[in-house]
Design a protein around this motif. Structure first.
Motif, PDB file in Angstrom:
ATOM      1  N   GLY A 322      -3.237  -9.907   0.631  1.00 54.22           N
ATOM      2  CA  GLY A 322      -2.419 -10.169  -0.537  1.00 54.22           C
ATOM      3  C   GLY A 322      -1.307  -9.148  -0.648  1.00 54.22           C
ATOM      4  N   THR A 323      -0.544  -9.228  -1.748  1.00 53.99           N
ATOM      5  CA  THR A 323       0.571  -8.304  -1.952  1.00 53.99           C
ATOM      6  C   THR A 323       0.542  -7.795  -3.391  1.00 53.99           C
ATOM      7  OG1 THR A 323       1.849 -10.308  -2.317  1.00 53.99           O
ATOM      8  CG2 THR A 323       2.233  -9.151  -0.248  1.00 53.99           C
ATOM      9  N   VAL A 324       1.139  -6.631  -3.599  1.00 56.78           N
ATOM     10  CA  VAL A 324       1.235  -6.052  -4.935  1.00 56.78           C
ATOM     11  C   VAL A 324       2.243  -6.850  -5.755  1.00 56.78           C
ATOM     12  CG1 VAL A 324       2.222  -4.047  -6.101  1.00 56.78           C
ATOM     13  CG2 VAL A 324       0.475  -3.739  -4.328  1.00 56.78           C
ATOM     14  N   ALA A 325       1.972  -7.031  -7.045  1.00 53.22           N
ATOM     15  CA  ALA A 325       2.903  -7.780  -7.892  1.00 53.22           C
ATOM     16  C   ALA A 325       3.396  -6.901  -9.039  1.00 53.22           C
ATOM     17  CB  ALA A 325       2.240  -9.037  -8.433  1.00 53.22           C
ATOM     18  N   ASN A 326       4.386  -7.429  -9.756  1.00 54.39           N
ATOM     19  CA  ASN A 326       5.126  -6.613 -10.716  1.00 54.39           C
ATOM     20  C   ASN A 326       5.096  -7.195 -12.134  1.00 54.39           C
ATOM     21  OD1 ASN A 326       6.580  -4.307 -11.232  1.00 54.39           O
ATOM     22  ND2 ASN A 326       8.572  -5.225 -10.745  1.00 54.39           N
ATOM     23  N   ASP A 327       3.981  -7.804 -12.523  1.00 58.44           N
ATOM     24  CA  ASP A 327       3.786  -8.305 -13.885  1.00 58.44           C
ATOM     25  C   ASP A 327       4.697  -9.467 -14.271  1.00 58.44           C
ATOM     26  OD1 ASP A 327       1.815  -6.301 -14.285  1.00 58.44           O
ATOM     27  OD2 ASP A 327       3.402  -4.849 -14.682  1.00 58.44           O
TER      28      ASP A 327
END
Lengths: 519, 329
Positions: A322-327
């Motif tokens: 997966g990948t980091v997300a930014n809200d």
């Protein structure tokens, strides 16, 4: 279980799904990516039968293109046989299919869809606007019809001439074509409910046989959309992702569709198996209620967003798939605001914000979750541990799925949610964040956001719309009720010979007309 | 069975037996009654679960009004007793109702039920053959090495959940050796595409049951061994094999018949797990999904189909016991 009813139904509701980043972003690169492996095996060639495994329950099989489709297997079969007006795309999130093009009126309320040249049903009769109108009206008349074609009344669906369909929306909607993806399957006008099993479609494959959720489909030589390479596709229904992965590892099927991270880990050591990662497939946000309760203060929500360790979440909850997300929801949107700086972990600032807001850190707060999809409850548990480091005591409560959806969803102060539709920022704004949204998960009412949303879908000037869409994402980033820590990849396994599988997230994975076999 | 005993006491002599046909009918009626009770319990149990089929099959974001509409369309707004009566009164005509997804229950079960029947009867046959062979082998030399080995192995086999057996079989025969397919795929007729797909699920189902039944067979044979006519045969020096086949096994038959019938019930339970792991297209998977969907007619349909099959077996077991022991169970 990698996937559940709600998630599937949700995609079935079809106001969107699948995305865009896959093809253009440098998403996490699977070591054995189909696109690269396709390059060294020559140009695409015709022939062969592809065996695809897809998840589904024998008890939920449905043949109705406009029915409640909770099985991925059913949806896959339907979308190979029938065409929708538009499909998920890579460069723009809406790509033409049965509708070759569309154009709106000045006020963005009236949309004209032109049917593709040469489009005909499998029995040879050409597709007319009457067929499309009849099908859309049938879709609109289903119990969930109003949410499948939001803002469009049955009388707002008409034929202008033999090749043009007109849709009239109650409000200005620049994103209306987005609504025609995924559910607007077109059948012949007047198809009766008891004829659904044999009703001819217009899609790239014709139905050879169907039995208990399994099917064989053969190439439609005469497809208007271009040459179809595979001779046939056999779809096999699987109750469990584990059995599907076993079937693939044993060479009984060529593709295990949406099989999940656990299977990918099992297959990592196998040279003859391709692991396909489709980024931005699934969002698992934590919802903080803004309307009232302990998280109503925007500073408290900001503090929790600063308390989460996003990298650790992706690594541990998603096994790195997966990948980091930014809200901001809708991460797969080509117009996603990538320029908004990534929020990181800042425990000192989080404590300061909590103190300023007068947040009661002596209390323990319940975080409600379910085990609907794999990783969901784990994400809640890990987040609770991380929040403790910022001084917020969180107690994770796992609920039965039914109880969760009845009593917690849309109501509780703090809970986990999940969405399988992630290629449109506007979609999430309209469904879950604008004040009057029916699924306003956090009870959020923010006039500046509402104004930005209306401008983003309703302004006549495209540049203005685009500016508003950016503004909308800024407000969402700063104040919404969402903590979106990361995005799970969609994961398929494929045999060594399979080439050019779809790379889009969500239901983009069912577009198999360009897939071929190098054997 | 106290009433039966009392009846026998008041009707001594040969007349204590009802005429054969009457007795058979009474047994059949009793089994039917049990099935009807079971079905009522199914309706009640699903009623007690949180949510109903209208919720369970709703789409996320469907309005409450739409769900209510569908609840009415599915007839779920009516009292459970009324729904049960409607459903069960259609049963004699072969109408099993409609699923929450709008398909006739009979069509949903038409493929899976014969598959389960095939797998189940093969597993049952294998269990009984295996159990008779092992139990008899052990009984030939009571207390011997074989007897002790069978005792340990059968207890262990019965204690193993089907899940563990399945995973072990998959690892060994499919993933390592590559001899057998990992899952069952079906063809256009809805039946397994090739016979070798049946092997692993069959073994996974049968192994625990072989364990269970060989204990029963061994026990029943031990009881027989103490009977005077068997002791006499042993003293006469008849060959062991002959004593086993002619003197011991016939007497052990009623116990074996009853344990077979019990096994049939346990096989259905195990089938839910085994069918899922091997993707076998049977009613086990249908049942699991139907319960999640709170799909009462479909759950009841599965219960009727499997219940009828098991009841038939139980009935046969009753007759066997009846025949040999000469008593009304």
């Amino acid at each position: 279980m990698g996937v559940t009813r709600r998630q599937l139904l949700w995609a079935g509701a079809g106001i969107g799904a699948a995305g865009a980043l896959a093809a253009c972003s440098g998403g996490p690169d699977g070591s054995k990516d189909t696109a690269s492996s396709g390059a060294d095996s020559g140009p695409p060639r015709s022939g062969g039968t592809l065996k695809v495994g897809a998840l589904g329950k024998a008890s939920s099989v449905t043949r109705d293109p406009h029915g409640t489709q909770s099985n991925e297997s059913d949806y896959l079969i339907l979308s190979l046989v029938y065409d929708t007006l538009a499909v998920p795309g890579a460069k723009a999130n809406t790509a033409p299919r049965l509708a070759a093009s569309w154009k709106s009126s000045e006020d963005l309320k009236t949309w004209r869809f032109v049917i593709a040249d040469g489009a005909k049903f499998h029995d040879g009769t050409p597709v007319t606007a009457d067929d499309v109108v009849w099908s859309l009206k049938r879709l609109r008349a289903t119990p969930a019809g109003a949410s499948r074609l939001p803002g469009i009344k049955p009388e707002g669906i008409t034929a202008e001439d033999a090749g043009t369909v007109v849709l009239v929306s109650d409000y200005a909607n620049a994103e209306l074509p987005l609504l025609t993806r995924l559910t607007t399957f077109v059948m012949k006008k007047g198809t009766k409910d008891d004829q659904l099993a044999d009703a001819p479609g217009t899609g790239p494959f014709k139905l050879d046989w169907f039995r208990d959720g399994n099917a064989r489909l053969v190439r439609n030589e005469d497809w208007y959309g271009g040459e179809v390479l595979l001779d046939a596709i056999e779809v096999r229904i699987f109750e469990s992702p584990q059995a599907m992965a076993n079937a693939l590892l044993a060479g009984q099927i060529d593709v295990a569709s949406n099989v999940g991270a656990v299977a990918a880990r099992t297959a990592e050591t196998r040279e003859d198996v391709q692991i396909l990662r489709r980024p931005n497939d699934m969002a698992m946000p934590i919802v903080m209620r803004t309307a009232d309760g302990p998280f109503a203060d925007a500073r408290v929500r900001e503090a929790l967003r600063l308390a989460v360790d996003r990298d650790a979440m992706v690594k541990q909850v998603l096994s790195g798939y997966g990948t980091v997300a930014n809200d901001i929801l809708g991460t797969g949107d080509p117009r996603f605001a990538k320029d908004i700086p990534q929020r990181g972990r800042d425990l000192a600032k989080a404590r300061k914000l909590l103190a300023e807001a007068g947040f009661d850190t002596s209390k323990t707060y319940d975080l409600l979750t379910s085990e609907d999809i794999s990783g969901l409850a784990e994400s809640a548990t890990l987040f609770a541990t991380q929040a403790r480091e910022a001084g917020v005591k969180i107690n994770v409560v796992k609920q039965d799925s039914k109880i969760f959806w009845d009593a917690t969803w849309l109501k509780a102060p703090l809970y986990t949610s999940y969405w399988g539709t992630n290629d449109s920022v506007v979609f999430f704004a309209s469904k879950t964040m604008v004040s009057e949204a029916g699924q306003n998960e956090a009870g959020w009412q923010e006039p500046t956001f509402d104004a930005a949303y209306r401008k983003a879908i309703g302004d006549a000037d495209e540049a203005e719309r685009s500016k508003a869409l950016h503004r909308l994402q800024e407000i969402e980033f700063a104040e919404s009720g969402y903590l979106l820590w990361g995005m799970a990849d969609g994961i398929d396994l494929a045999g060594a010979a399979v080439r050019d599988l779809p790379e889009l997230p969500g239901y983009g994975r069912v577009q198999l007309e360009k897939t071929w076999l190098a054997r | 069975m106290i009433p039966a005993a009392a009846e026998r006491a008041t009707a001594p002599g040969p007349a204590r037996h009802l005429p054969g046909a009457g007795r058979a009918a009474r047994l059949a009626v009793r089994r039917l009654g049990m099935l009807a009770l079971l079905l009522a319990a199914v309706f009640a149990a699903i009623e007690l679960l949180p949510g109903d089929a209208a919720d369970a099959t709703s789409e996320r974001g469907e309005s409450a009004a739409d769900t209510t509409l569908r609840r009415e369309a599915l007839g779920l707004d009516r009292p459970v007793a009324e729904r049960f009566w409607d459903w069960i009164s259609g049963l004699p005509t072969g109408d099993l109702g409609t699923t929450a997804h709008g398909q006739p229950v009979t069509s949903v079960l038409s493929g899976p039920f014969p598959n389960t029947l095939l797998l189940g009867s093969l597993a049952l046959a294998l269990s009984i053959t295996g159990a008779l062979a092992l139990g008899s082998w052990a009984a030939l030399r009571p207390g011997g090495r074989v007897d002790r080995a069978v005792a340990v192995a059968s207890t262990a086999a019965f204690a193993l959940p089907e899940f563990v057996v399945s995973v072990a079989l998959l690892l060994v025969f499919s993933q390592w050796a590559g001899w057998l397919p990992a899952v069952t795929l079906t063809g256009p007729d809805g039946a397994p595409a090739s016979w070798d797909m049946l092997v692993l699920p069959l073994l996974a189902l049968a192994i625990p049951q072989i364990g269970w039944n060989s204990r029963i067979v061994r026990g029943a044979l031990a009881d027989q061994a103490d009977l005077p006519h068997v002791q006499a045969a042993i003293i006469d020096g008849l060959p062991r094999r002959r004593i086993l086949i002619h003197h011991m096994l016939p007497g052990a038959l009623p116990a074996v018949a009853v344990s077979t019938a019990t096994s049939a019930g346990m096989l259905v339970g195990g089938a839910v797990v085994v069918e899922t792991l091997f993707n076998y297209p049977g009613v086990g998977a249908v049942l699991a999904g139907a319960i999640t969907d709170r799909d009462t007619p479909l759950v009841a349909g599965v219960v009727v189909a499997t219940g009828a099959a098991i009841s038939t077996l139980l009935l046969l077991a009753d007759y066997v016991r009846d025949r040999i022991l000469g008593t009304t169970p």
